[in-house]
Motif scaffolding. Structure first.
Motif, PDB file in Angstrom:
ATOM      1  N   PHE A   1      -2.134  -7.802   1.705  1.00 34.80           N
ATOM      2  CA  PHE A   1      -2.909  -8.754   2.517  1.00 34.80           C
ATOM      3  C   PHE A   1      -2.776  -8.475   4.014  1.00 34.80           C
ATOM      4  CE2 PHE A   1      -1.714 -10.879  -1.416  1.00 34.80           C
ATOM      5  CZ  PHE A   1      -2.930 -11.367  -1.874  1.00 34.80           C
ATOM      6  N   SER A   2      -1.980  -7.479   4.391  1.00 35.37           N
ATOM      7  CA  SER A   2      -1.760  -7.176   5.803  1.00 35.37           C
ATOM      8  C   SER A   2      -2.220  -5.750   6.101  1.00 35.37           C
ATOM      9  CB  SER A   2      -0.273  -7.334   6.150  1.00 35.37           C
ATOM     10  OG  SER A   2       0.000  -6.819   7.437  1.00 35.37           O
ATOM     11  N   PRO A   3      -3.277  -5.586   6.893  1.00 35.69           N
ATOM     12  CA  PRO A   3      -3.740  -4.226   7.229  1.00 35.69           C
ATOM     13  C   PRO A   3      -2.651  -3.380   7.888  1.00 35.69           C
ATOM     14  CG  PRO A   3      -5.375  -5.869   7.855  1.00 35.69           C
ATOM     15  CD  PRO A   3      -4.147  -6.625   7.458  1.00 35.69           C
ATOM     16  N   LEU A   4      -1.826  -4.014   8.767  1.00 33.99           N
ATOM     17  CA  LEU A   4      -0.776  -3.258   9.454  1.00 33.99           C
ATOM     18  C   LEU A   4       0.237  -2.717   8.452  1.00 33.99           C
ATOM     19  CD1 LEU A   4       0.671  -2.306  12.001  1.00 33.99           C
ATOM     20  CD2 LEU A   4       1.785  -4.553  12.123  1.00 33.99           C
ATOM     21  N   LEU A   5       0.675  -3.566   7.503  1.00 30.12           N
ATOM     22  CA  LEU A   5       1.651  -3.115   6.512  1.00 30.12           C
ATOM     23  C   LEU A   5       1.032  -2.083   5.569  1.00 30.12           C
ATOM     24  CD1 LEU A   5       3.539  -6.411   5.575  1.00 30.12           C
ATOM     25  CD2 LEU A   5       4.377  -4.488   6.924  1.00 30.12           C
ATOM     26  N   ARG A   6      -0.240  -2.240   5.256  1.00 26.63           N
ATOM     27  CA  ARG A   6      -0.881  -1.237   4.381  1.00 26.63           C
ATOM     28  C   ARG A   6      -0.868   0.133   5.034  1.00 26.63           C
ATOM     29  NH1 ARG A   6      -4.878  -5.292   3.310  1.00 26.63           N
ATOM     30  NH2 ARG A   6      -6.385  -4.200   4.644  1.00 26.63           N
ATOM     31  N   ARG A   7      -1.147   0.167   6.359  1.00 28.10           N
ATOM     32  CA  ARG A   7      -1.122   1.460   7.053  1.00 28.10           C
ATOM     33  C   ARG A   7       0.284   2.033   7.083  1.00 28.10           C
ATOM     34  NH1 ARG A   7      -4.677  -1.242  10.551  1.00 28.10           N
ATOM     35  NH2 ARG A   7      -2.999  -1.623  12.063  1.00 28.10           N
TER      36      ARG A   7
ATOM     37  N   TRP B   1      10.469  -0.252   1.482  1.00 28.96           N
ATOM     38  CA  TRP B   1       9.981  -1.629   1.318  1.00 28.96           C
ATOM     39  C   TRP B   1      10.284  -2.145  -0.088  1.00 28.96           C
ATOM     40  CZ3 TRP B   1       7.948  -4.934   4.910  1.00 28.96           C
ATOM     41  CH2 TRP B   1       7.421  -6.125   4.428  1.00 28.96           C
TER      42      TRP B   1
ATOM     43  N   LEU C   1       2.781  -9.018  -0.108  1.00 34.00           N
ATOM     44  CA  LEU C   1       2.362  -9.165   1.285  1.00 34.00           C
ATOM     45  C   LEU C   1       1.635  -7.945   1.844  1.00 34.00           C
ATOM     46  CD1 LEU C   1       2.406 -10.904   3.860  1.00 34.00           C
ATOM     47  CD2 LEU C   1       4.675  -9.953   4.372  1.00 34.00           C
ATOM     48  N   PRO C   2       2.085  -6.707   1.589  1.00 32.62           N
ATOM     49  CA  PRO C   2       1.391  -5.558   2.177  1.00 32.62           C
ATOM     50  C   PRO C   2      -0.085  -5.460   1.773  1.00 32.62           C
ATOM     51  CG  PRO C   2       3.538  -4.901   1.385  1.00 32.62           C
ATOM     52  CD  PRO C   2       3.321  -6.286   0.902  1.00 32.62           C
TER      53      PRO C   2
END
Length: 990
Positions: free
Chosen positions: A931-937, A806, A928-929
Motif C-alpha cells: 500500500f506504500s509506493p515508497l516501500l514498494r520501490r 523486511w 504495508l509495502p
C-alpha cells in the motif's frame, strides 16, 4: 652495574595531586596489586595509593611537591622490590627496628594477634592514656588514606554500551551493512544498522538501571566512633580513623577497622558477618596467639565490620581500609570469576554455527555465480541477500528483550538483577548453596522457650512468667527506642523483647525500680548482677549461665510460692538445661532475692527460671526448601557455625526431605584434594565451621562436577563464594556491602520466598527463549532455502536484500517476542532442571525444524514459480514470493507455542493474547509495502492482483496445515488426554 628501572606510563595527570599510571604487571593479579598499594602507601609525597588489578592501573593522590617522574620512580621501585614499606609510627620514613615477639608473614604483613599489648603500642607508636595527637592523626591520614574499603571501578558507560554490540549475530549484521554500502545499498545498510542499534540501546539501558539500583544499597556509612586523641574523648567519623588510634569499645559499636584489644571487661563480639558464627565470641587482651591462628579464633583482635555485642574496653587500631581482613576477603573475591551464563554460551555457540553456515552458503553462492559468469556486482548482491536471510535479526532482540522484561518482573518482586543473563541462570541452576546466618536464619536472637521455676511454660501464661519477665527487664543493659529494644547485644535485646511480650511496661518499671549497683560479668564470673530499689527495700537480681546461677540458689519460685531448692531439683533443672542447649539454644537462668544492702553477695537466691534463645529460622524457609527440592534442585547448607547448630537448622527446615542429614566439619576436608572434594560435595548436605576460602572451594568443587551452582549469603565471609558461583545471591536489607557488591542478584527485602518465584521465572524465560529460537532458526532456514532455489533457477530472480531484511523484521522480532512473553507453564517447578550439557536446541529438534523449514520454503517457491509463469522475473513475482514467505512464517508461530507436539492443542492455538496481537501487528507490517509506493520501490515489489493474492495466501496456509496434520498422525489427536505410566517423566522441553 644495576639495570635501569622501566618507569610506568602516565595515563592521566589532568587533576592536580592525582595521577593514574599504567602498570601491566598487576593486571589480573589482585594479590600483586594489593602488595603494590601497600608498599606505596605512606611513602614520601603519597597521600593515598590504589592499585586495580582489573584495569592494570595505579591511582595515586600526591602532595604538590611530588613530581610525575618521582611518582613513576616510586612505583617502579615498588615493583622491583626495592621500596621499603612505610611504618605507622612516628619515624614514618625510617626502617623500623625488629622487636621481640614481633612476627611477620613472608609478604611482610604483621600478625597483630601474635603481639602483646605492649608490643602493639610500641609498633603503632601511641600512648593508651593520651592516644594520638590531632596533628599526628592528620599526618597519618594523609599517609594511609581514608578508612574505606577499596572498590574496583565498574565498567564505564562507553564500555557498557560497547558490550551490547559483541557477539557473532551482531557482527554478521554489521558486516552485511558494510557490504550494502560497498554495493550502493545505503537504505539496506541504514535499516540493518538500525536493528543493531535498537538492540544495543535496550540492553544498555536495562543493565544500567539495574546497576544503579543496586548501587543505592551499597553506600558506605560513615558512622561516628569514640576515640581518644590528645588525652580527650572525642567522636571521629570512621573514615577518618588511622592506625594507632585508640578507640573506646561499647556494646552495639560497629568495629570500624582491625584493632588489637588493650583492655576489656566482659567483651563479646558478633563476628557473623566475617566468620558466619552466629553466637557472640568472647574477647580478651591477655596473652599472644600463634601466627597461623584463624580469624574466628583470634580472641585478642577485633576486625572491621564486626559488632561489639557486650561489654566495654579499649583497642588500638592496627589496620584500616585496604589493609583489613575484610579487604583481604574482597581481594579473594576479585580473583573469583563467574562463569558465563548457560544461555549466553549456548547462543554464542549457535551464533557461531549460523555464521559458519552462512559463510559456507555465501561461498557456494559466489562460486556458482562465478562459474556462470555473473558480474561481480550481481554476485556480491546475491551473496548479501543470502547473508541477510541467514542471520535471524530478531535473535539478539528477542533474547535481550525477554531477559530484560524478566528482570523487570523480578524487580517488582523485590529481586534486583545486576546482569540480564542472571535471570536465565536462576532457571538453570541445579545446586543452591545456602548460608545459614542471615539467610536461612534471621541473624538475631529470639526467646523460643521459657521455664518458670521447674516447669516449661507456654508464652501466653503471663501469670506464671510475670516475676521472670520483671527480672529480665531489670537485669538488662538494652534500651528502648520507639518502644522496641535497641543497643547492647542481640541477647540482651531478645531478653528485653520477651519481657515486653509478657506485658511489662519497661520504662515505668525501671523508673520505679531504679538500679543502684551493677556486678559486671567476668570470665570467672559468668553472670551479671543488679541491685534495685523497691517499695519494700532493695532487691538483688542475677542473670547468667544456668550452672553458675543454680549454684547460688537455695530456693525456687514455683506456682507463686517460694520453697527450698533440693539437689534433686537442681539435677532436674540441669538436665532440662542440657536438652534446651542441644537444640542448640543459648540458655540464661534468672534469680532474685530481697537484700538489706547493695553490697550483699548473691547467695541463697531464689531461682526464677530459664530463657532459651536461638537465631530463628526465617518464616517460610521450610516451605522454600520443600519447593526447591521438588524442582529437582539440591539444597546445600554452608555455614561458619558449629556442626550441632548447623545440623539442627538443617533438620528444622527439612533440608533433606526427611532423609538423614550428612554433616561434615571443615577440619575433615581442610587438606582434601580438589578432585576428592568435588566427589564428596555432591553427597554432603551440611558443611560446618567453614571459612571464606573453604566456601569458595566448595562452590568450585560443585561446579567442577558439571553442575550450575547458586550461592546465597549476606556476610563479608560469603563474598568470595558469591563472586565465583554461577549465581551469587546477596541479602539487600541485612547483608553487608561487600556481599552486595560481588553478587549478581540482590534480594532487596531478604524474603527468600521470592527466590522460588525467581527460579520459576528463570525457567519460564529459558523455555520461551528456546521456543523463540527454534521458530527463528526454522523460518530463517526457509529463507536460505528459498534464496538458493531462486538463485539456482536463474539470474535476476533472487529476492532483494531489503526485501529479505523486511521479512526478517516483520517475522522475527514481534512474533519472537510474542512467544517469549508467554506465562510460565503451571508445572514448571515440578520438573527437574535441564541437563547442564544440553544444547539450547537439541539435535533431535533440528530434524523437525529442517522438515518444517523445507515445507515453508516449498510453499514460497511454489508461489514464486506461479509468479514466474504469470509474469516472469520481476516485481510481481517477488511480491508473490514475499507475501507467501512472510505470512507462512507468521502462521507457523501458532504451532511453536509448545516445543513438545504432545502439548499442542488445536483449541488453544489462539490463547496467547500477546502472541495474537503481535501476529496481527506483524501481518499488517507484512502487507504495508503493498500500500506504500515508497516501500514498494525500496523492496522491489509490485501490487498484487486478486488471483495473485489468493495464490500467495493459499500457499502461505499450507505449512501450518501440514504441520498440524503431521503431528495429528504422529501423536494422539487433541483434545484428548495423554495417559502417562506411573513414575514416567515428561520431556523437560514441554
Amino acid at each position: 652495574m644495576t639495570a635501569p628501572l622501566d618507569l610506568p606510563e602516565i595515563r592521566h595527570a589532568n587533576v592536580p595531586g592525582r595521577l593514574r599510571l599504567s602498570v601491566p604487571e598487576i593486571r589480573n593479579w589482585p594479590n600483586r596489586a594489593a602488595a603494590l598499594a601497600a608498599a606505596l602507601s605512606g611513602q614520601p609525597g603519597i597521600r593515598h595509593a590504589e592499585a586495580r588489578s582489573v584495569t592494570g592501573s595505579v591511582i595515586l593522590k600526591t602532595d604538590p611537591f611530588l613530581s610525575g617522574r618521582d611518582a613513576r620512580l616510586l612505583v617502579a621501585r615498588a615493583l622491583a622490590g626495592k621500596l621499603r614499606p612505610a611504618t605507622v609510627g612516628a619515624a614514618n620514613r625510617a626502617t623500623p627496628k625488629r622487636r621481640p615477639g614481633r612476627t611477620k608473614s613472608k609478604a611482610g604483613t604483621i600478625h597483630w594477634h601474635a603481639l602483646s599489648p605492649d608490643d602493639i603500642l610500641k609498633t603503632v607508636d601511641v600512648s593508651p592514656d593520651q592516644g594520638l595527637s590531632p596533628n599526628e592523626a592528620t599526618r597519618r591520614l594523609r599517609a594511609h588514606g581514608p578508612n574505606l574499603m577499596p572498590h574496583e571501578a565498574g565498567p564505564s558507560q562507553v564500555q557498557m554500551l560497547a558490550k551490547q554490540f559483541e557477539g557473532l549475530p551482531v557482527m554478521m549484521l554489521v558486516g552485511s551493512a558494510a557490504v550494502s554500502l560497498l554495493t550502493g545499498g545505503i537504505a539496506d545498510a541504514i535499516a540493518t544498522l538500525t536493528v543493531v542499534g535498537v538492540n544495543g540501546v535496550l540492553g544498555f539501558v536495562t543493565e544500567g538501571q539495574a546497576e544503579r539500583t543496586i548501587h543505592t544499597l551499597t553506600d558506605q556509612t560513615d558512622h561516628p566512633v569514640p576515640v581518644l586523641r590528645g588525652g580527650q574523648d572525642i567522636s571521629v567519623p570512621a573514615s577518618r580513623l588511622v592506625p594507632g588510634d585508640v578507640i573506646r569499645l561499647r556494646a552495639g559499636l560497629r568495629v570500624p577497622a582491625d584493632a588489637r584489644l588493650l583492655s576489656a571487661e566482659e567483651l563479646f563480639a558478633d563476628e557473623s558477618a566475617l566468620t558466619g558464627e552466629s553466637m557472640p565470641v568472647a574477647k580478651s587482651p591477655a596473652g599472644t596467639l600463634p601466627a597461623n591462628t584463624p580469624i574466628g579464633s583470634r580472641t585478642t583482635m577485633l576486625h572491621g565490620g564486626t559488632i561489639v555485642a557486650e561489654g566495654k574496653g579499649l583497642a588500638a587500631i592496627v589496620a584500616t581500609g585496604a589493609r583489613t581482613e575484610a579487604a583481604a576477603l574482597q581481594y579473594l573475591s576479585d580473583t573469583a570469576s563467574r562463569p558465563k551464563a548457560p544461555v549466553e554460551a549456548e547462543l554464542d555457540r549457535l551464533g557461531s554455527q549460523l555464521a559458519l553456515a552462512s559463510l559456507a552458503a555465501c561461498g557456494v553462492f559466489a562460486g556458482i555465480g562465478w562459474l556462470r559468469g555473473y558480474p561481480l556486482a550481481m554476485i556480491l548482491k546475491d551473496a548479501l541477500a543470502l547473508a541477510v536471510a541467514a542471520v535471524p535479526e530478531g535473535l539478539p532482540m528477542v533474547a535481550t528483550s525477554t531477559l530484560s522484561m524478566g528482570l523487570r518482573k523480578m524487580e517488582r518482586r523485590g529481586i534486583l538483577i545486576r546482569q540480564l543473563s542472571a535471570v536465565e541462570s536462576m532457571g538453570a541452576l541445579q545446586v543452591l548453596c545456602l548460608d545459614k546466618t542471615g539467610t536461612l536464619t534471621q541473624n538475631r536472637m529470639e526467646v523460643v522457650e521459657a521455664v518458670a521455676g521447674l516447669t516449661p511454660v507456654a508464652p501466653g501464661d503471663r501469670a506464671s512468667l510475670s516475676k521472670l519477665a520483671e527480672v529480665a527487664a531489670l537485669n538488662n543493659d538494652a534500651g528502648l527506642e520507639d518502644g522496641a529494644p535497641s543497643g547492647s547485644s542481640q541477647t540482651e535485646q531478645a531478653v528485653l523483647h520477651f519481657a515486653i511480650t509478657q506485658g511489662i511496661d519497661v520504662e515505668t518499671l525501671r523508673r520505679d525500680r531504679a538500679r543502684v549497683k551493677t556486678l559486671e560479668r567476668k570470665p570467672a564470673q559468668p553472670w551479671m548482677g543488679t541491685c534495685h530499689e523497691g517499695a519494700f527495700g532493695l532487691e538483688l537480681t542475677v542473670k547468667g549461665s544456668p550452672e553458675a546461677v543454680l549454684a547460688r540458689c537455695g530456693h525456687v519460685l514455683e506456682n507463686g510460692d517460694v520453697r527450698p531448692l533440693s539437689e534433686e531439683d537442681k539435677a532436674g533443672l540441669l538436665e532440662l538445661n542440657g536438652r534446651l542447649a542441644s537444640r542448640p539454644a543459648r540458655v540464661l537462668a534468672f534469680a532474685s532475692r530481697p537484700v538489706a544492702t547493695a553490697d550483699t553477695p548473691p547467695e541463697d537466691m531464689t531461682f526464677l527460671g530459664f530463657l532459651a534463645m536461638v537465631d530463628p529460622v526465617r518464616p517460610g524457609a521450610k516451605h522454600l526448601i520443600s519447593r526447591i527440592r521438588r524442582a529437582g534442585i539440591q539444597p546445600v547448607l554452608i555455614t561458619g557455625d558449629q556442626a550441632v547448630t548447623a545440623a539442627a537448622v538443617a533438620r528444622e527446615v527439612d533440608l533433606t526431605g526427611g532423609g538423614p542429614v550428612r554433616v561434615i566439619d571443615s577440619t575433615e576436608f581442610a587438606d582434601m584434594p580438589p578432585e576428592l572434594l568435588a566427589a564428596l560435595a555432591g553427597e554432603i548436605q551440611v558443611f560446618a565451621r567453614v571459612a571464606s576460602h573453604q566456601k569458595l572451594a566448595i562452590v568450585k568443587a560443585l561446579q567442577a562436577s558439571g553442575r550450575i551452582v547458586a550461592m546465597t549469603g549476606d556476610g563479608v565471609n560469603d563474598a568470595p563464594a558469591l563472586a565465583a558461583a554461577d549465581l551469587g545471591i546477596a541479602m539487600g536489607d541485612s547483608g553487608t556491602e561487600l556481599a552486595r557488591d560481588v553478587a549478581n542478584v540482590v534480594i532487596r527485602d531478604d524474603n527468600l520466598a521470592t527466590l522460588v518465584e525467581a527460579i520459576a521465572e528463570g525457567r519460564g524465560i529459558y523455555r520461551n527463549i528456546r521456543r523463540s529460537l527454534e521458530y527463528l532458526v526454522t523460518t530463517n532456514m526457509s529463507e536460505i532455502a528459498v534464496s538458493i532455489l531462486e538463485a539456482l533457477h536463474g539470474p535476476g530472480e533472487l529476492e532483494t536484500p531489503m526485501e529479505l531484511l523486511w521479512i526478517n523484521l516483520v517475522t522475527d522480532v514481534l512474533p519472537g517476542l510474542g512467544l517469549a512473553l508467554a506465562d510460565p507453564d503451571p508445572d514448571i517447578m515440578d520438573r527437574p532442571p535441564r541437563d547442564a550439557g544440553e544444547n539450547i536446541v537439541p539435535s533431535h529438534d533440528f530434524r523437525r525444524m529442517a522438515t518444517d523449514s523445507s515445507i515453508i520454503a516449498a510453499a514460497a517457491f511454489f508461489s514464486h514459480m506461479a509468479g514466474l509463469a504469470r509474469y516472469g522475473p520481476g516485481p510481481e513475482t517477488r511480491g508473490m514470493t514475499f507475501l507467501t514467505l512472510s505470512q507462512a512464517q507468521l502462521l507457523y508461530t501458532l504451532v511453536c507455542q509448545r516445543t513438545d507436539p504432545r502439548k499442542l492443542r488445536y483449541d488453544r492455538l489462539l490463547e496467547n493474547r500477546t502472541l495474537d496481537l503481535t501476529l496481527l501487528a506483524s501481518s499488517a507490517l507484512g502487507a504495508l509495502p503493498f500500500f506504500s509506493p515508497l516501500l514498494r520501490r525500496l523492496l522491489g515489489i509490485a501490487p498484487l492482483a486478486r488471483t495473485d493474492l489468493a495464490i500467495a495466501l493459499g500457499a502461505a496456509a499450507v505449512p501450518v496445515a501440514s504441520v498440524l496434520a503431521r503431528r495429528s498422525v504422529e501423536f494422539e489427536p487433541f483434545p484428548g488426554a495423554i495417559v502417562k505410566e506411573a513414575g514416567a517423566k515428561e520431556p523437560e522441553n514441554a
